[in-house]
Design a protein around this motif. Sequence first.
Motif, mmCIF file in Angstrom:
data_model
loop_
_atom_site.group_PDB
_atom_site.id
_atom_site.type_symbol
_atom_site.label_atom_id
_atom_site.label_comp_id
_atom_site.label_asym_id
_atom_site.label_seq_id
_atom_site.Cartn_x
_atom_site.Cartn_y
_atom_site.Cartn_z
ATOM 1 N N MET A 102 -8.368 5.387 -21.137
ATOM 2 C CA MET A 102 -9.534 6.079 -20.946
ATOM 3 C C MET A 102 -10.938 5.106 -21.016
ATOM 4 O O MET A 102 -11.064 4.278 -21.991
ATOM 5 N N ALA A 103 -11.714 5.322 -20.094
ATOM 6 C CA ALA A 103 -13.235 4.165 -20.303
ATOM 7 C C ALA A 103 -13.943 4.897 -19.444
ATOM 8 O O ALA A 103 -14.011 5.412 -18.359
ATOM 9 N N GLY A 104 -15.434 4.748 -19.839
ATOM 10 C CA GLY A 104 -16.542 5.144 -18.999
ATOM 11 C C GLY A 104 -17.257 3.948 -18.833
ATOM 12 O O GLY A 104 -16.791 2.838 -18.800
ATOM 13 N N PHE A 105 -18.555 4.269 -18.322
ATOM 14 C CA PHE A 105 -19.473 3.168 -17.795
ATOM 15 C C PHE A 105 -20.126 2.498 -18.873
ATOM 16 O O PHE A 105 -20.363 3.214 -19.984
ATOM 17 N N GLY A 106 -20.706 1.439 -18.885
ATOM 18 C CA GLY A 106 -21.533 0.646 -19.714
ATOM 19 C C GLY A 106 -22.276 -0.092 -19.288
ATOM 20 O O GLY A 106 -22.273 -0.802 -18.333
ATOM 21 N N MET A 107 -23.455 -0.451 -19.939
ATOM 22 C CA MET A 107 -24.452 -1.437 -19.371
ATOM 23 C C MET A 107 -24.677 -2.459 -20.500
ATOM 24 O O MET A 107 -24.973 -2.244 -21.682
ATOM 25 N N ALA A 108 -24.652 -3.848 -20.044
ATOM 26 C CA ALA A 108 -24.895 -5.057 -20.624
ATOM 27 C C ALA A 108 -26.426 -5.328 -20.366
ATOM 28 O O ALA A 108 -26.606 -5.254 -19.109
ATOM 29 N N VAL A 109 -27.231 -5.871 -21.492
ATOM 30 C CA VAL A 109 -28.718 -6.100 -21.187
ATOM 31 C C VAL A 109 -28.945 -7.465 -22.163
ATOM 32 O O VAL A 109 -27.987 -7.556 -22.853
ATOM 33 N N ALA A 110 -30.084 -8.166 -21.898
ATOM 34 C CA ALA A 110 -30.420 -9.172 -22.698
ATOM 35 C C ALA A 110 -30.535 -8.630 -24.126
ATOM 36 O O ALA A 110 -30.886 -7.505 -24.402
ATOM 37 N N LYS A 111 -30.385 -9.629 -25.089
ATOM 38 C CA LYS A 111 -30.510 -9.446 -26.255
ATOM 39 C C LYS A 111 -31.753 -8.776 -26.678
ATOM 40 O O LYS A 111 -32.942 -9.235 -26.298
ATOM 41 N N GLY A 112 -31.501 -7.731 -27.619
ATOM 42 C CA GLY A 112 -33.112 -6.950 -27.940
ATOM 43 C C GLY A 112 -33.309 -5.963 -26.819
ATOM 44 O O GLY A 112 -34.223 -5.313 -27.201
ATOM 45 N N ASN A 113 -32.710 -5.959 -25.753
ATOM 46 C CA ASN A 113 -33.142 -4.910 -24.796
ATOM 47 C C ASN A 113 -34.313 -4.610 -24.422
ATOM 48 O O ASN A 113 -35.255 -3.757 -24.652
ATOM 49 N N PRO A 114 -35.138 -5.902 -23.816
ATOM 50 C CA PRO A 114 -36.436 -6.073 -23.787
ATOM 51 C C PRO A 114 -37.134 -5.025 -22.623
ATOM 52 O O PRO A 114 -38.049 -4.458 -22.867
ATOM 53 N N GLU A 115 -36.056 -4.497 -21.774
ATOM 54 C CA GLU A 115 -36.691 -3.673 -20.749
ATOM 55 C C GLU A 115 -36.455 -2.176 -21.261
ATOM 56 O O GLU A 115 -36.655 -1.186 -20.384
ATOM 57 N N LYS A 116 -35.864 -1.857 -22.414
ATOM 58 C CA LYS A 116 -35.702 -0.624 -22.958
ATOM 59 C C LYS A 116 -34.698 0.449 -22.292
ATOM 60 O O LYS A 116 -35.226 1.545 -21.839
ATOM 61 N N ILE A 117 -33.748 -0.204 -21.654
ATOM 62 C CA ILE A 117 -32.717 0.508 -20.712
ATOM 63 C C ILE A 117 -31.586 1.150 -21.715
ATOM 64 O O ILE A 117 -31.149 0.701 -22.546
ATOM 65 N N SER A 118 -31.673 2.379 -21.571
ATOM 66 C CA SER A 118 -30.333 3.319 -22.274
ATOM 67 C C SER A 118 -29.697 4.113 -21.207
ATOM 68 O O SER A 118 -28.604 4.769 -21.938
ATOM 69 N N LYS A 119 -30.385 4.578 -20.208
ATOM 70 C CA LYS A 119 -29.325 5.311 -19.351
ATOM 71 C C LYS A 119 -29.702 5.092 -17.817
ATOM 72 O O LYS A 119 -30.484 4.210 -17.663
ATOM 73 N N LEU A 120 -29.164 5.571 -17.043
ATOM 74 C CA LEU A 120 -29.171 5.188 -15.386
ATOM 75 C C LEU A 120 -30.753 5.377 -14.869
ATOM 76 O O LEU A 120 -31.262 4.331 -14.395
ATOM 77 N N ASP A 121 -31.359 6.424 -15.524
ATOM 78 C CA ASP A 121 -32.850 6.543 -14.827
ATOM 79 C C ASP A 121 -33.624 5.494 -15.205
ATOM 80 O O ASP A 121 -34.700 5.260 -14.664
ATOM 81 N N ASP A 122 -33.388 4.766 -16.389
ATOM 82 C CA ASP A 122 -34.119 3.604 -16.895
ATOM 83 C C ASP A 122 -34.231 2.663 -15.894
ATOM 84 O O ASP A 122 -34.749 1.482 -16.196
ATOM 85 N N LEU A 123 -33.170 2.579 -14.888
ATOM 86 C CA LEU A 123 -32.907 1.382 -14.023
ATOM 87 C C LEU A 123 -34.055 1.503 -12.965
ATOM 88 O O LEU A 123 -34.130 0.548 -12.402
ATOM 89 N N CYS A 124 -34.671 2.588 -12.805
ATOM 90 C CA CYS A 124 -35.742 2.550 -12.046
ATOM 91 C C CYS A 124 -36.610 1.682 -11.870
ATOM 92 O O CYS A 124 -37.259 1.291 -13.109
ATOM 93 N N GLY A 125 -36.892 0.810 -10.877
ATOM 94 C CA GLY A 125 -38.162 -0.127 -11.025
ATOM 95 C C GLY A 125 -37.346 -1.550 -11.532
ATOM 96 O O GLY A 125 -38.264 -2.536 -11.599
#
Length: 300
Positions: free
Chosen positions: A142-165
């Motif tokens: 079993m596996a879900g989705f996940g997102m990798a971001v730059a160290k420190g998460n500078p764009e503050k992404i935590s969910k799909l809606d945060d990807l807009c823009g």
Amino acid sequence: MTPSTSRRCGAIAAVTSGVLLLSACGAGDGKASLRDQLPEAIRKAGVIRVGASFTAAPMIFRNPQGQPDGLDPDLAAALEKVLDVRFEFQDVGPFANVLPGLLDKKYDIGMSGITDTREREQGVDKNNKQVNDGVDFVDYFMAGFGMAVAKGNPEKISKLDDLCGKSLVVKKGTIHEDLATRQQKACEHLGKPLRILPANADVEAVADLHGGQVDAYLTDYPKALYNVQTVDGGQAFDIAGPQFQPRPYGIAVRKGDSVLRDVLTKAMNSLVRDSTYAGILEKRQLTAGAIQNSVVNGSS
């Protein structure tokens, strides 16, 4: 060894906290009886040919010696002992080639960290249009989705809606690409376009994120976590938010090969029962994706 008496049983699958809960089925099958149940052509050849894309660590990748490595090859090696046949991996290149090659009979099964989806089972595209005959899945993880971001998460992404823009890389021919495309439409309605960059392989996607060409990499959670832990010694990336939408991974088998499908299901369940399966997952630090029992087409 006396072959086990076959028993009729049903299987009900449900996803609870990322774990596939399934009814017990097929207990008591010994090594000899399972080999005897394999299709004649496979018994004579002594080989099950496996199509895979070696681009999906930690599920499957090439080790420094150039050999197939990862959870899928580990499980295949254990299945070899249960079935007394050899599993021969073929690298088909990009992940998008795995299922088409299986349907074209270039190999017997597909085993490449493949998410079991209704669309793949039924052979339909995201618009529900028939595109092929579909495949069956012997589910094993079993596996879900996940997102990798730059160290420190500078764009503050935590969910799909945060990807807009923002910008996102995904591998071609995956369910992640489909999910990203749906999110792109949602972002358009908000007037904050999402730019999607498709990649052929995990290494390309990781390079795009590492080089700053994109803000995030959307993939399966185990693959995202592996890159977070290993790239630059764990100093390059972070995981953005929790795992979401867990689904089963399955060994893909053509619809007409139900005999092979059912034997593989019994063999996988034998690994689950004797703790071989648990040991392999522990070795790969993937115990969070453990199933309690293997079934066919658990996403349906």
